[in-house]
Design an enzyme around this catalytic site. Structure first.
Site, PDB file in Angstrom:
ATOM      1  N   GLY A  24       0.838  -1.188   0.000  1.00  0.00           N
ATOM      2  CA  GLY A  24       0.000   0.000   0.000  1.00  0.00           C
ATOM      3  C   GLY A  24       0.874   1.239   0.000  1.00  0.00           C
ATOM      4  O   GLY A  24       1.884   1.288   0.704  1.00  0.00           O
ATOM      5  N   THR A  25       0.507   2.255  -0.785  1.00  0.00           N
ATOM      6  CA  THR A  25       1.347   3.446  -0.897  1.00  0.00           C
ATOM      7  C   THR A  25       0.699   4.689  -0.302  1.00  0.00           C
ATOM      8  O   THR A  25       1.189   5.795  -0.487  1.00  0.00           O
ATOM      9  CB  THR A  25       1.722   3.712  -2.371  1.00  0.00           C
ATOM     10  N   TYR A  58      -3.554   9.907  -3.172  1.00  0.00           N
ATOM     11  CA  TYR A  58      -2.342   9.828  -2.348  1.00  0.00           C
ATOM     12  C   TYR A  58      -1.276  10.835  -2.780  1.00  0.00           C
ATOM     13  O   TYR A  58      -0.290  11.024  -2.070  1.00  0.00           O
ATOM     14  CB  TYR A  58      -1.737   8.415  -2.412  1.00  0.00           C
ATOM     15  N   TYR A 219      -7.513  -3.917   2.713  1.00  0.00           N
ATOM     16  CA  TYR A 219      -6.714  -2.793   3.182  1.00  0.00           C
ATOM     17  C   TYR A 219      -6.708  -2.806   4.708  1.00  0.00           C
ATOM     18  O   TYR A 219      -7.549  -3.451   5.340  1.00  0.00           O
ATOM     19  CB  TYR A 219      -7.182  -1.455   2.606  1.00  0.00           C
ATOM     20  N   SER A 220      -5.749  -2.137   5.287  1.00  0.00           N
ATOM     21  CA  SER A 220      -5.536  -2.156   6.741  1.00  0.00           C
ATOM     22  C   SER A 220      -5.499  -3.590   7.278  1.00  0.00           C
ATOM     23  O   SER A 220      -6.121  -3.886   8.304  1.00  0.00           O
ATOM     24  CB  SER A 220      -6.635  -1.360   7.458  1.00  0.00           C
ATOM     25  N   PHE A 275       6.451   2.065   4.697  1.00  0.00           N
ATOM     26  CA  PHE A 275       7.628   2.549   3.984  1.00  0.00           C
ATOM     27  C   PHE A 275       8.888   2.277   4.803  1.00  0.00           C
ATOM     28  O   PHE A 275       9.956   2.792   4.505  1.00  0.00           O
ATOM     29  CB  PHE A 275       7.501   4.043   3.679  1.00  0.00           C
ATOM     30  N   ARG A 279      10.046  -3.566   8.079  1.00  0.00           N
ATOM     31  CA  ARG A 279       8.652  -4.040   8.124  1.00  0.00           C
ATOM     32  C   ARG A 279       8.188  -4.519   6.754  1.00  0.00           C
ATOM     33  O   ARG A 279       7.432  -5.496   6.657  1.00  0.00           O
ATOM     34  CB  ARG A 279       7.745  -2.947   8.683  1.00  0.00           C
TER      35      ARG A 279
END
Length: 326
Positions: A24-25, A58, A219-220, A275, A279
């Protein structure tokens, strides 16, 4: 589900396929990393990521595109190795805006096509240049969108070769059915991107989507940041869960890796956002072990049926999707 680091794609109903883990960005300024999106996407490619989830909202698609181009120029991969998902934002919910909006994404990415393009949410906002339009009193400016007309415009984009696959996000069953039952439907949604993790397992929506060959993209999948501006903090942090951590200890993994493995064993695509290099690396190392049926059932039982991302600011929108059971 048998998945390996080197081969972790699953089929979509239109004949294409999607990597079951992506990056995810989204960049949340509340927890902004010192790493840039550009550097992070390049590092992710080196780690083996081939799926990148982005959006014009984003404001960093140009960085994602640049990172991919640079890695292609280095000979690390080819364009067809990459799976990029872009999104149609809520202020572009007019049929005549769909193709120009997608073309703008392609210009930012410097790509000829995206692999997946999705309607970001079923709630329209006033069309215009503002991503979050409000009136002078701060009240949200809504727009009643014709989702079927938007879908037809997306189908035309697919026919034009600008996108390989079409999907949606944050749609409930009723909203999915409005597309699936549309007269003259040419291409059905291949995916529905929704919040999904051990504290919000989405069993009924998952079953419905699987019955209709629609892949759930989570997502999440590790919970979210604890940003009170947009996150429901009534659920505790997912990764502090005692059971997830006990299972993690057994496999010499982390709670995050257990949460991600849980979803991919259900056929759910995960797009954890980080990022942070360590991780990102950790999140990708989920193909060398499997959870038992008992562990899967116990993790399923952790479900609290409470969303972290409930979009509470738009609960008065006529198309708010989360009042329905699923």
């Amino acid at each position: 589900m048998y998945l390996m680091t080197a081969r972790h794609r699953i089929p979509l109903s239109d004949g294409n396929s999607i990597p079951i883990i992506g990056l995810g960005t989204f960049s949340d300024t509340y927890t902004k990393s010192s790493e840039t999106c550009l550097a992070s996407v390049k590092r992710a490619i080196d780690l083996g990521y081939r799926h990148f989830d982005g959006a014009s909202l984003y404001r960093n698609e140009h960085e994602v595109g640049q990172a991919i181009r640079e890695k292609i120029e280095e000979g690390k991969l080819k364009r067809e190795d990459i799976f990029y998902c872009g999104k149609l934002w809520a202020t572009c919910f007019l049929p005549e805006l769909v193709r120009p909006t997608l073309e703008k994404t392609l210009q930012h990415l410097k790509m000829d096509y995206v692999d997946l393009y999705i309607i970001e949410m079923p709630m329209g906002l006033k069309p215009g240049k503002e991503f979050y339009p409000r009136d002078k009193n701060g009240k949200w400016l809504y727009h009643k969108a014709d989702l079927c007309a938007i879908w037809e415009a997306l189908e035309a984009c697919k026919d034009a070769g600008l996108v390989k696959s079409l999907g949606v996000s944050n749609f409930n069953r009723r909203q999915l059915e409005s597309i699936l039952n549309k007269p003259g439907l040419k291409y059905k949604p291949v995916s529905n991107q929704v919040e999904c993790h051990p504290y919000f397992t989405q069993p009924k929506l998952l079953k419905y989507c699987q019955q209709h060959d629609i892949v759930i993209v989570a997502y999440s999948p590790l919970g979210t940041s604890r940003n009170p501006q947009w996150v429901n903090l009534s659920s505790p942090p997912l990764l502090e869960d005692a059971y997830l951590n006990s299972v993690a200890k057994k496999y010499n993994k982390t709670a995050a890796q257990i949460a991600l493995r849980f979803n991919i064993q259900r056929g759910v695509v995960v797009i954890p956002k980080s990022f942070n290099f360590e991780r990102m690396k950790e999140n990708f190392q989920i193909f060398d072990f499997s959870l038992t049926e008992e562990e899967m059932a116990n993790i399923e039982a952790l479900n609290k049926n409470i969303r972290y991302v409930d979009m509470f600011m738009w609960t008065d929108h006529p198309d708010y999707p989360f009042f329905d059971e699923y």
